[in-house]
Design an enzyme around this catalytic site. Sequence first.
Site, PDB file in Angstrom:
ATOM      1  N   ASP A 149      -4.722  -6.243   5.468  1.00 44.64           N
ATOM      2  CA  ASP A 149      -5.729  -7.086   6.125  1.00 44.64           C
ATOM      3  C   ASP A 149      -5.672  -8.519   5.608  1.00 44.64           C
ATOM      4  OD1 ASP A 149      -6.922  -5.312   7.915  1.00 44.64           O
ATOM      5  OD2 ASP A 149      -7.981  -4.307   6.283  1.00 44.64           O
ATOM      6  N   LYS A 163     -11.565  -2.958  18.133  1.00 44.10           N
ATOM      7  CA  LYS A 163     -10.156  -3.295  18.392  1.00 44.10           C
ATOM      8  C   LYS A 163      -9.778  -3.089  19.848  1.00 44.10           C
ATOM      9  CE  LYS A 163      -8.926  -2.559  13.603  1.00 44.10           C
ATOM     10  NZ  LYS A 163      -7.833  -3.147  12.832  1.00 44.10           N
ATOM     11  N   PHE A 188      -4.682   3.829  14.627  1.00 43.23           N
ATOM     12  CA  PHE A 188      -4.942   4.826  13.588  1.00 43.23           C
ATOM     13  C   PHE A 188      -6.017   4.260  12.662  1.00 43.23           C
ATOM     14  CE2 PHE A 188      -2.088   8.533  13.050  1.00 43.23           C
ATOM     15  CZ  PHE A 188      -1.345   8.406  14.207  1.00 43.23           C
ATOM     16  N   PRO A 216      -3.619 -11.583  10.905  1.00 41.50           N
ATOM     17  CA  PRO A 216      -4.060 -11.301  12.279  1.00 41.50           C
ATOM     18  C   PRO A 216      -4.210  -9.799  12.478  1.00 41.50           C
ATOM     19  CG  PRO A 216      -1.748 -12.002  12.232  1.00 41.50           C
ATOM     20  CD  PRO A 216      -2.288 -12.173  10.837  1.00 41.50           C
ATOM     21  N   ASP A 217      -5.127  -9.408  13.339  1.00 33.61           N
ATOM     22  CA  ASP A 217      -5.291  -7.984  13.656  1.00 33.61           C
ATOM     23  C   ASP A 217      -4.358  -7.668  14.833  1.00 33.61           C
ATOM     24  OD1 ASP A 217      -6.132  -5.485  14.659  1.00 33.61           O
ATOM     25  OD2 ASP A 217      -8.056  -5.746  13.641  1.00 33.61           O
ATOM     26  N   ILE A 218      -3.238  -7.041  14.533  1.00 35.34           N
ATOM     27  CA  ILE A 218      -2.193  -6.826  15.552  1.00 35.34           C
ATOM     28  C   ILE A 218      -2.716  -5.918  16.663  1.00 35.34           C
ATOM     29  CG2 ILE A 218       0.200  -6.075  15.942  1.00 35.34           C
ATOM     30  CD1 ILE A 218       0.627  -6.416  12.877  1.00 35.34           C
ATOM     31  N   ASN A 269       0.847  -1.200   0.000  1.00 41.49           N
ATOM     32  CA  ASN A 269       0.000   0.000   0.000  1.00 41.49           C
ATOM     33  C   ASN A 269       0.878   1.244   0.000  1.00 41.49           C
ATOM     34  OD1 ASN A 269       0.476   0.885   2.836  1.00 41.49           O
ATOM     35  ND2 ASN A 269      -0.418  -1.128   3.253  1.00 41.49           N
ATOM     36  N   LYS A 301     -14.271   1.039  14.741  1.00 37.68           N
ATOM     37  CA  LYS A 301     -12.941   0.406  14.821  1.00 37.68           C
ATOM     38  C   LYS A 301     -12.414   0.428  16.255  1.00 37.68           C
ATOM     39  CE  LYS A 301     -11.023   0.637  10.342  1.00 37.68           C
ATOM     40  NZ  LYS A 301     -10.364   1.367   9.302  1.00 37.68           N
TER      41      LYS A 301
END
Length: 402
Positions: free
Chosen positions: A276, A342, A324, A306-308, A207, A338
């Site tokens: 993601d 999270k 962020f 994985p969602d760190i 990205n 979010k």
Amino acid sequence: MEQRRILVAVTGGIAAYKVPELVRTLIRAGAVVRCAMTREASEFVSPMVLQTLTGHPVRDHLFDPSQEGEIDHISLADWAELVVLAPATANTLAKLAHGLADDLVSAVLLATRAPILAAPAMNVNMWEHPATRANLEVLRSRGVHTIGPEAGELACGWEGLGRMSQPEAIAAAAESCLAPNDLAGEVVLVSAGGTQEPVDAVRYLGNRSSGKMGFAIAAEAARRGARAVLVAGPSSLPTPAGVRRIDVGSALEMRDAMTAEFDAATIAVMAAAVADFRPSQSSQRKIKKEDLPDGAGLTLELVPNPDILAELSRTKGERTVVGFAAESHDMIEAARRKLTRKGCDLLVANDITQQASGFDSDTNTVVFVWPDGQIEQLASLPKREVAAQLLDRVMKLRGESQ
Ligand code: PMT
């Protein structure tokens, strides 16, 4: 460094030729600069050059009545908010370690109550001599800050440690010395940049994140006295002064590094743009078009990463965790969702559709989103200033939770 008073004390080494550039860099950053030098230093750089750049008379003699009349050496020592000793020769470091004051610079160094930043420069053998090592140890134990020297080819013909650090690096260190020390004792772990998810030996999914936002946060944390650890996706940005950097490539590597460093951290900020999804398989070899049937497309199967941030938040305990969110529409609502999903303490939302905001710009326009639903919109600011504002909010949060 706006209006901060910096005395640049110059001693006699060839690296003194870099001092005019150092003075210009400090003045460009807003500082008010005066120079003092030894007689030997004036053999390497002209006092007239420094006088012209600073707009102030340059002192080079302790006992010259005309110079003492303009500003005596004690007033000079008192005037300074920071003394930058550059270059710092082995001789001047030795004098300061032993309390000698037989020339203008050593007298000012002994008399000042301001912090001292020394940028040593000398022959590698002088640098490695046990006497110099011992003197530096004494000086550091008394709170003298040092930067460098760097390794490389030396003016004397030897190779090794001994080159004075570059003016920009010395100026950045000077800025740190003048900064408030309000993050002392904190360990700030920051992720920055994008991740690269390998497709084959040459390709990846990535990205547009440059790392600027995360690097600015790590730099600001270090400047304010924190131990800063930066987990950086691929980025050509230089490592900020005082920051420990761990380079990673993919989201899985970033997760490993963040998880390993999280134990010791007190604050974690996920500024990285983490992919993601990643290809379910990546080929060790280059995928070649001619290996596919004529006209056939290539389908990549993607699996979730994985969602760190969510993982870190689940085990955060007393730590403060910040996320962020780069959004292109419904920013506040998406950011609130979010934050809840999270489980972090604060979410910084940036609207990437705005000009000079989000990816790869030097400025950012952010909204702080709090768990109780409140929001706080900031104006468009340089990323370094956004970092400062963010750390102010984090420290306030930590103060309130104690
Ligand atoms: O690097 P720059 O060019 O300066 O650009 C800065 C930035 C725009 C990348 C930065 O300001 C920013 O917004 N970073 C978050 C990017 C993003 O879109 O994140 P997200 O909405 O996909 O994820 C939300 C949060 O979860 C982020 O803190 C992210 O780091 C984290 N995350 C996301 C996915 C994942 N698998 N693990 C995560 O930890």
